[in-house]
Design a protein around this motif. Structure first.
Motif, PDB file in Angstrom:
ATOM      1  N   VAL A 150      -3.028   4.525  -7.741  1.00  0.00           N
ATOM      2  CA  VAL A 150      -2.118   5.660  -7.932  1.00  0.00           C
ATOM      3  C   VAL A 150      -2.826   6.910  -7.440  1.00  0.00           C
ATOM      4  O   VAL A 150      -3.838   7.312  -8.017  1.00  0.00           O
ATOM      5  CB  VAL A 150      -1.717   5.817  -9.411  1.00  0.00           C
ATOM      6  N   LYS A 151      -2.310   7.495  -6.393  1.00  0.00           N
ATOM      7  CA  LYS A 151      -2.977   8.631  -5.748  1.00  0.00           C
ATOM      8  C   LYS A 151      -3.108   9.794  -6.726  1.00  0.00           C
ATOM      9  O   LYS A 151      -2.162  10.172  -7.399  1.00  0.00           O
ATOM     10  CB  LYS A 151      -2.194   9.072  -4.504  1.00  0.00           C
ATOM     11  N   GLY A 152      -4.312  10.335  -6.769  1.00  0.00           N
ATOM     12  CA  GLY A 152      -4.600  11.458  -7.654  1.00  0.00           C
ATOM     13  C   GLY A 152      -4.922  11.059  -9.075  1.00  0.00           C
ATOM     14  O   GLY A 152      -5.256  11.906  -9.895  1.00  0.00           O
ATOM     15  N   LEU A 153      -4.836   9.761  -9.397  1.00  0.00           N
ATOM     16  CA  LEU A 153      -5.070   9.319 -10.766  1.00  0.00           C
ATOM     17  C   LEU A 153      -6.136   8.242 -10.843  1.00  0.00           C
ATOM     18  O   LEU A 153      -7.218   8.440 -11.397  1.00  0.00           O
ATOM     19  CB  LEU A 153      -3.753   8.801 -11.371  1.00  0.00           C
ATOM     20  N   LYS A 203     -11.658   5.804  -2.517  1.00  0.00           N
ATOM     21  CA  LYS A 203     -11.709   6.999  -1.674  1.00  0.00           C
ATOM     22  C   LYS A 203     -10.326   7.419  -1.194  1.00  0.00           C
ATOM     23  O   LYS A 203     -10.155   8.542  -0.717  1.00  0.00           O
ATOM     24  CB  LYS A 203     -12.629   6.765  -0.483  1.00  0.00           C
ATOM     25  N   GLU A 204      -9.337   6.537  -1.313  1.00  0.00           N
ATOM     26  CA  GLU A 204      -7.982   6.863  -0.900  1.00  0.00           C
ATOM     27  C   GLU A 204      -7.178   7.541  -2.002  1.00  0.00           C
ATOM     28  O   GLU A 204      -6.060   7.997  -1.756  1.00  0.00           O
ATOM     29  CB  GLU A 204      -7.253   5.585  -0.464  1.00  0.00           C
ATOM     30  N   LEU A 205      -7.725   7.604  -3.204  1.00  0.00           N
ATOM     31  CA  LEU A 205      -6.964   8.135  -4.328  1.00  0.00           C
ATOM     32  C   LEU A 205      -6.846   9.649  -4.300  1.00  0.00           C
ATOM     33  O   LEU A 205      -5.890  10.213  -4.827  1.00  0.00           O
ATOM     34  CB  LEU A 205      -7.617   7.698  -5.648  1.00  0.00           C
ATOM     35  N   GLY A 206      -7.844  10.320  -3.732  1.00  0.00           N
ATOM     36  CA  GLY A 206      -7.796  11.777  -3.690  1.00  0.00           C
ATOM     37  C   GLY A 206      -8.044  12.421  -5.040  1.00  0.00           C
ATOM     38  O   GLY A 206      -7.714  13.587  -5.247  1.00  0.00           O
TER      39      GLY A 206
END
Length: 232
Positions: A150-153, A203-206
């Motif tokens: 989950v991006k950002g989490l 590293k893709e989560l941001g």
């Protein structure tokens, strides 16, 4: 003044709520302590593990830092007729993600499972040891299949899947020691399958920080093991 200011709760209900919270906490603590006792741990050790998990859930120990390059939202300032306006724009830059391990959600379950494994080796319970490892492997594969970044989490997994899978594996492979198989497969399956096997996607989560084992009171990994034990 009474027309504009009023209590959101009536006084009797507020008093009842204040008295109810400690009772709920005691019930919750007792339930988790009982789950640890089903693993064969003495009551003082079980109670100590409860507090270690509770307090440790707020503690994240940094392990490493992951750096990657990607789109970053920046804000430029543009002046027009003496008025400054913020204008967001997309630029490429370095992103840093701090990877840490949660004490209550990762280190406490790992220590319990390691203790149980050492006990099985000392008692020469080779059959149960192998069946527990098989259960962890199956739980790991299922957790990996259901986990999603989950991006950002961070890495997320449906809440009730790990304990249900762990309880099912305990009923199939646990034999006379179902609680051990339930706890080991419930905790280690999520920890390895959802967190560690998705390391390359961090590293893709941001996100500025990612915690192995989760961050927060009684995260998913801890509860997965406890609920699985209570189900068997």
């Amino acid at each position: 003044m009474r027309r504009y200011f009023f209590l959101p709760l009536t006084l009797p209900f507020l008093i009842f709520l204040v008295l109810l919270l400690p009772l709920l906490f005691i019930l919750f603590a007792s339930t988790i302590t009982i789950a640890f006792q089903k693993l064969g741990l003495p009551l003082p050790v079980a109670f100590t593990l409860f507090w270690a998990a509770l307090i440790g859930s707020f503690v994240n120990i940094p392990i490493t830092e992951i750096r990657s390059y990607g789109p970053i939202v920046k804000v430029a300032k543009v002046s027009f007729f003496g008025i400054t306006y913020p204008v967001p724009y997309i630029d490429w830059g370095e992103q840093k993600t701090m990877v840490s391990i949660n004490v209550g959600g990762a280190l406490v379950p790992i220590s319990v499972v390691l203790y149980e494994f050492i006990r099985l080796i000392i008692l020469n319970e080779n059959s149960l040891f192998v069946r527990t490892l098989v259960a962890i492997l199956i739980s790991t594969l299922i957790s990996k299949a259901f986990s999603r970044p989950v991006k950002g989490l961070g890495i997320a997994i449906p809440t009730f899947i790990p304990p249900l899978i762990a309880a099912s594996l305990a009923l199939l492979l646990g034999g006379p020691n179902k609680p051990l198989v339930a706890y080991a497969s419930g905790t280690m399956g999520v920890l390895i399958g959802a967190d560690l096997l998705n390391w390359g996607k961090l590293k893709e989560l941001g996100a500025p920080m990612v915690s192995i084992g989760g961050a927060g009171t009684f995260d998913g990994i801890f509860l997965a093991g406890i609920i699985a034990v209570l189900l068997v």
